[in-house]
Structure formats: structure tokens, C-alpha cells
Enzyme design. Structure first.
Site: not given
Ligand code: PBG
Length: 325
Positions: A196, A206, A219, A235, A250, A276, A315
Site C-alpha cells: 500500500k 478522506r 502517512r 511487504e 493499492k 477514490s 467504487y
């Protein structure tokens, strides 16, 4: 004469093209992300995600019913709590919004839908980070793992099929697997946000969950650097060893190389999250009449599958399922 290759013959008619299509997107490939907001009676629009809403419990139930009838197998639920605090208490509260929603959906639909819950703290913390903070304001890896274990148990008690840890703490899959097994939730699976990236494409999300990172922060100290690809393979290997059942990359379209490399190396089911910002860009350009939104959505999601993803969180799930069926 040098033989001229004739590759266009099989492109002549729709039936020929269908016959030789290598990748076919179906509703079975899709997972619909859904937001449920505590304390609202009516669904609330999200300006940066046209067509997506913060659901009330009632509208969430209705939406999931429609997704089931469109043939979509799974939903992933995100909560928008009324109150946020430093520990993200609402994430593990048995009466927290996601737990209430999961119970409701399980009671209503039984096993007709796969219920997935995002497992993180950022929607529930007042500072907007995915974990607990040390006094100096860093995200404390191991203290956060204890909180994730509590969230996993609360979601399991509420009837979740799959938990999806998205916080990018080291050891999160192992900590959650141990906690679930200890409480005899061995049947609950883990879909690990394995690779990610710290992406600029999460902005509309957000808005959807009312998250603002304290002090205009980011982040980057826990999500991955987009300059790196090999790091993703490390990972993913870590999450496989720790017991992930499904792997996830992602975002999706800007990371097709990562999807392809993970697919080549691993045989567990692989998901990709078309996030998003990816959705919002297509919607915004389509609203201006600059692109055909349905066509571009289908092209992008098919490309994600072609790159190697078995499952796509998107979405567009509902709209695409409507187009495909
Ligand atoms: C963290 C989480 C995020 C998304 C999914 N889970 C936000 C983040 O990492 O900042 C983003 C999804 C999207 O943009 O659609 N709980």
C-alpha cells in the site's frame, strides 16, 4: 516475399473479438466499498465522490440488497463515527458503527454476501493517523498492533467474513491472526493491504470518512514510497508468511507493474484497490464531457485484471455490474 503477419482478421466482428478475448471482467471480480455513518437518518452525498454516499444503516441495507441482486459477491465496509478520540475507541466498540452495520447485514442477508471490514484506526482517531501516537507524535507500531487485535475481535464478533488491515504496521497480519485464533475465530480470513503506497489518490476517501491528518501531516512514515517496487515484494512476502489469505495492492492503475510482479510470485488470491482518486478522476473528466466515463472505467478495471488481479475493490462496482449484466 517476406510474409506479412495478418493479425487483424480476428478483430473484424464483435463475435470474433469476444471469442478471442483474453480477459473478461465479471461482477464476481468486484468488491464494493461502502461507507456507513453513525447517527444519520438519510444518506449523505460526498462531493468528491459523485454517486457514492455515506450511508445510514437503512440505506446501507438497501444498497447491499441491490448489489447482491446484481451478482456482486462482496462488500467492504468503512465506518464514519460520530466521535473520534486519540485511541480510535469506536473502531473496537461492540456498539461502534461498523460492528452495528455488520450485525445488521448478517442478520438480513445471511451468507448471501461476503462481509469484509476495513481494519484500521484512522477513521476513528482525532489525529487521523492509522495508529496510536507516541508522545512525540510518531505512530507507535507495536502499541497499534494491540489495538488492531481488539478491532479484529470486535469485527469477528459482529459476524465479519474477512478483515482487511490497511494500516501498514509491521506485523499486523500476524498479530490479527493470533488474536482471531486465540478467540476461536479461526474461520475469519485476512485480506491484507500488503503493498500500500502513500498515494495522492486517497483524497476523496478522506472526505468520505471525514479524516484530516493532524498538522497537515501524511502517512509516508508507514505507507510505501512510490519510487519503490522491490520493496512491495518484501511487504507481500511478509504478509504471506504471517498468514494472509488474500493479498492486496493499492492503488491499482498506477501500480500495474506491482500487481503483475506479485501475481508472478504468489498464488494466493490477489486483490487490487481502484481507489477514490482513480474513481474521481474518471468521474470528473466524464462530467466535463472529455471522456466516456463508462468506457474508461471498463478499460481501467479490465487492465487491472489483465495485470493479474483476481479481485478489484472499486467504487464503480455497482455501475459496472449494471453494464455487464
Ligand atoms: C485506511 C484506508 C484508506 C483507504 C482505504 N483504507 C486511507 C488512507 O490510507 O489514507 C483509501 C481508499 C481510497 O482512497 O479509496 N483506513
Amino acid at each position: 516475399m517476406f510474409p506479412q503477419r495478418r493479425l487483424r482478421r480476428l478483430r473484424r466482428t464483435p463475435a470474433l473479438r469476444r471469442m478471442v478475448a483474453e480477459t473478461v471482467l465479471t461482477p464476481d471480480d468486484l468488491i464494493a466499498p461502502l461507507f456507513v455513518r453513525e447517527g444519520v437518518r438519510d444518506p449523505q452525498a460526498i462531493a468528491s465522490l459523485p454517486g457514492v454516499v455515506q450511508h445510514s444503516l437503512d440505506s446501507l441495507r438497501a444498497e447491499v440488497g441491490e448489489l447482491i441482486s446484481l451478482g456482486i459477491p462482496a462488500v467492504i465496509v468503512f465506518g464514519v463515527p460520530e466521535h473520534k478520540d486519540a485511541e480510535g475507541t469506536g473502531a473496537s466498540d461492540p456498539d461502534g458503527i461498523v460492528q452495528v452495520a455488520l450485525r445488521d447485514l448478517r442478520d438480513t442477508y445471511g451468507d448471501a454476501v461476503v462481509l469484509i471490514a476495513d481494519l484500521c484506526l484512522d477513521e476513528y482517531t482525532d489525529h487521523g493517523h492509522c495508529g496510536l501516537l507516541t508522545p512525540s507524535g510518531l505512530v507507535d507500531n507495536d502499541a497499534t498492533l494491540d489495538r488492531y487485535a481488539e478491532v479484529a475481535i470486535a469485527q469477528a464478533e459482529a459476524g465479519v467474513d474477512i478483515v482487511a488491515p490497511s494500516g501498514m504496521m509491521d506485523g499486523q497480519v500476524a498479530a490479527i491472526r493470533d488474536a482471531l485464533d486465540e478467540e476461536e475465530y479461526g474461520e475469519v480470513a485476512i485480506m491484507a493491504y500488503a503493498a500500500k503506497y502513500a498515494s495522492g489518490l486517497y483524497g476523496p476517501f478522506r472526505d468520505a470518512v471525514d479524516v484530516e491528518i493532524a498538522g497537515g501531516g501524511d502517512r509516508k512514515a508507514y505507507q510505501q514510497d512510490f519510487r519503490n517496487a522491490r520493496e512491495s515484494l518484501e511487504e507481500v512476502r511478509a504478509d504471506v508468511v504471517e498468514g494472509a489469505d488474500i493479498l492486496m495492492v493499492k492503488p491499482a492503475v498506477t501500480y500495474l507493474d506491482i500487481i503483475a510482479r506479485v501475481r508472478a510470485e504468489h498464488d494466493l488470491p490477489l486483490a487490487a484497490y481502484h481507489v477514490s482518486g482513480e474513481y474521481a478522476m474518471v468521474k470528473a473528466a466524464a462530467a466535463n464531457g472529455w471522456i466516456d466515463g463508462d468506457l474508461v472505467a471498463l478499460e481501467q478495471l479490465t487492465a487491472v485484471k489483465r495485470a493479474g488481479a483476481d479481485l478489484i475493490l472499486t467504487y464503480f462496482a455497482r455501475e459496472i455490474a449494471e453494464v455487464l449484466t
